[in-house]
Design an enzyme around this catalytic site. Structure first.
Site, mmCIF file in Angstrom:
data_model
loop_
_atom_site.group_PDB
_atom_site.id
_atom_site.type_symbol
_atom_site.label_atom_id
_atom_site.label_comp_id
_atom_site.label_asym_id
_atom_site.label_seq_id
_atom_site.Cartn_x
_atom_site.Cartn_y
_atom_site.Cartn_z
ATOM 1 N N TYR A 240 38.663 52.899 41.710
ATOM 2 C CA TYR A 240 37.214 52.717 41.821
ATOM 3 C C TYR A 240 36.581 53.664 42.832
ATOM 4 O O TYR A 240 35.715 53.259 43.603
ATOM 5 C CB TYR A 240 36.884 51.263 42.197
ATOM 6 C CG TYR A 240 36.959 50.344 41.011
ATOM 7 C CD1 TYR A 240 35.967 50.384 40.052
ATOM 8 C CD2 TYR A 240 38.025 49.477 40.840
ATOM 9 C CE1 TYR A 240 36.030 49.566 38.943
ATOM 10 C CE2 TYR A 240 38.098 48.658 39.730
ATOM 11 C CZ TYR A 240 37.098 48.703 38.788
ATOM 12 O OH TYR A 240 37.164 47.891 37.690
ATOM 13 N N TYR B 229 33.639 39.825 33.855
ATOM 14 C CA TYR B 229 34.687 40.789 34.209
ATOM 15 C C TYR B 229 36.044 40.101 34.093
ATOM 16 O O TYR B 229 36.261 39.047 34.691
ATOM 17 C CB TYR B 229 34.501 41.338 35.629
ATOM 18 C CG TYR B 229 35.610 42.291 36.009
ATOM 19 C CD1 TYR B 229 35.654 43.576 35.472
ATOM 20 C CD2 TYR B 229 36.643 41.882 36.846
ATOM 21 C CE1 TYR B 229 36.694 44.434 35.768
ATOM 22 C CE2 TYR B 229 37.689 42.745 37.154
ATOM 23 C CZ TYR B 229 37.706 44.019 36.620
ATOM 24 O OH TYR B 229 38.745 44.872 36.916
ATOM 25 N N ASP C 98 39.127 31.854 32.869
ATOM 26 C CA ASP C 98 39.687 32.895 33.746
ATOM 27 C C ASP C 98 39.412 32.522 35.206
ATOM 28 O O ASP C 98 38.329 32.768 35.726
ATOM 29 C CB ASP C 98 39.043 34.241 33.388
ATOM 30 C CG ASP C 98 39.553 35.380 34.262
ATOM 31 O OD1 ASP C 98 40.272 35.104 35.241
ATOM 32 O OD2 ASP C 98 39.226 36.545 33.964
ATOM 33 N N LYS D 71 45.176 37.139 41.819
ATOM 34 C CA LYS D 71 44.501 37.268 43.117
ATOM 35 C C LYS D 71 45.102 36.349 44.201
ATOM 36 O O LYS D 71 46.119 36.691 44.766
ATOM 37 C CB LYS D 71 42.998 37.057 42.944
ATOM 38 C CG LYS D 71 42.381 38.154 42.067
ATOM 39 C CD LYS D 71 40.964 38.530 42.461
ATOM 40 C CE LYS D 71 40.586 39.874 41.903
ATOM 41 N NZ LYS D 71 39.741 39.838 40.708
#
Ligand code: PLP
Length: 421
Positions: free
Chosen positions: A15, A142, A234, A263
């Site tokens: 990114y 996302y 999600d 995560k």
């Protein structure tokens, strides 16, 4: 050469527009909520290093458990073989989830956890000889950067170069009491050939911590189920205490068919992803016909070190002290929110649990690439705080061990930014 110069010679960062981005800051060590650079500067990690670090950096309890595991079994093929950490983690995680979740499938990251969930849903229908291939997702959602995950994510500058190659998805608005009826009608129109609906529950993280109401989402989920559409929840970002409860599903009555985690799963120590599913999904793959199996796996599927880290992180999460810390952060955020919400530069401030997002009033242009973003990012770094605004949205997402003193310093620094920048 400095570490930073050596980095620039050989590394391509995620990114990052490598032409204009400032050199990467070398971090030599981390402890608790702090990161220490090679120049001896200390940063408060207010974004949990991309939303993963739950209990602080280099946590001795997790480190101890992973070290023991390293000397016992570091890796083993997970087809035809199994191991204690994988079994214990599956049991421990399922015990915390809605009863409907009965099986755990291991991968390495959030994107692959999503890929697996999508493949499970699509093959669920094809194994039964039914053609259901359409997918519904939220606008601005996302779900990751691999092709399947990108396809079900909102189209943006991030996906532009690949747009023609992404599979078609029906994007709908997030629900509220005003648009629910229209959303339901839309879903019913497409129900017979829709395989699944994938969504970030309650908070759309990458979109800028956009939030929607549990009651409206619940109603939408009930409707999808009535229409026979499978639900993929999600929780890669919302899982493990972020929302103030263990999982976003703890705010919802309707249980999904599949869930995705990553995560915070290992407390931010090791890469790992998990897809869980209901008995109904699992059983659709059981067959005398061997080709009905789920053909998906990764070399490091269910890596024992990552499983051990996740088990240790779960131990910590369930401790009274951690739960009290989560409540404390929620309360502090709430106070700051009340204090700052009427500031003329605050367009909106929103919170769910330990997640706080402040939208900066910029007049017209508020894109991800707005130059305010770079100014804010640099300003916070100069003040010893790692915050990564999404465009004009500053969000706070600290490790649960952060002290009130550090939280107050961050709030103070944000307020100062509002006044001087
Ligand atoms: C970050 C994220 C992913 C992707 O996870 P990675 O580990 O970065 O591939 C998927 N879904 C959501 C909701 C996320 O926030």
């Amino acid at each position: 050469m400095t570490l930073s110069q050596r980095d620039q010679k050989s590394i391509w960062h995620p990114y990052t527009q490598m032409l204009s981005a400032p050199p990467a800051i070398p971090i030599l060590r981390g402890q608790g909520a702090y990161l220490y650079s090679d120049e001896g500067k200390r940063y408060i990690d207010a974004v949990s290093s991309w939303w993963v670090t739950l209990h602080g950096h280099a946590h001795p309890y997790i480190a101890g458990k992973v070290s023991e595991q390293l000397l016992e079994l570091e890796q083993v093929i997970f087809a035809g073989f199994t191991h204690k950490p994988a079994i214990e983690l599956a049991e421990a995680l399922l015990a915390l989830l809605p009863e409907k979740q009965t099986k755990v499938f291991y991968t390495d990251n959030g994107s692959t956890a999503v890929e697996v969930a999508l493949k499970m849903c699509l093959q669920f229908w094809s194994n039964q000889g039914q053609v259901r291939q359409k997918i519904i997702a939220f606008k601005n959602g996302y779900h990751g950067d691999t092709f399947g995950a990108m396809s079900v994510s909102g189209r943006s500058a991030w996906t532009k170069a690949f747009e023609d190659l992404l599979f078609d998805v029906m994007f709908i608005d997030t629900p509220n009491q005003d648009n629910l009826a229209a959303l339901k009608t839309f879903i019913s129109t497409h129900a017979t050939d829709t395989a699944c609906f994938i969504y970030e529950p309650l908070v759309q993280g990458s979109a800028g911590m956009l939030m929607h109401e549990p009651a409206a989402l619940d109603e939408l989920l009930v409707h999808c189920h009535q229409e026979g559409i499978l639900l993929i929840q999600d929780e890669v970002f919302t899982g493990f205490g972020r929302t103030g409860r263990h999982f976003a599903c703890d705010y919802l009555r309707q249980a999904p068919d599949l869930m995705c985690f990553s995560k915070g799963l290992t407390g931010g120590t090791m890469p790992m992803g998990i897809t869980t599913c209901s008995a109904e999904i699992y059983e659709a793959f059981l067959s005398a016909d061997k080709t009905r199996a789920l053909f998906h796996g990764h070399s490091f599927t269910a890596n024992p070190l990552a499983c051990r880290a996740a088990l240790a992180s779960l131990d910590l999460l369930l401790q009274k002290e951690t739960q009290e810390n989560i409540s404390r952060i929620c309360k502090q955020h709430r106070q700051f929110r009340k204090h700052i919400q009427n500031h003329p530069k605050v367009k909106q401030i929103r919170q769910l649990g330990t997640i706080l997002a402040l939208e900066w009033e910029t007049g017209t242009d508020s894109s991800y690439f707005h130059d305010l973003r770079d100014r804010l990012y640099t300003y916070f770094l100069e003040n010893g705080i790692l915050l990564r605004p999404l465009g004009n949205i500053i969000y706070l997402l600290p490790p649960y061990c952060i002290t009130d003193k550090d939280l107050n310093y961050i709030y103070f620094t944000i307020e100062k930014a509002l006044n001087i920048l």
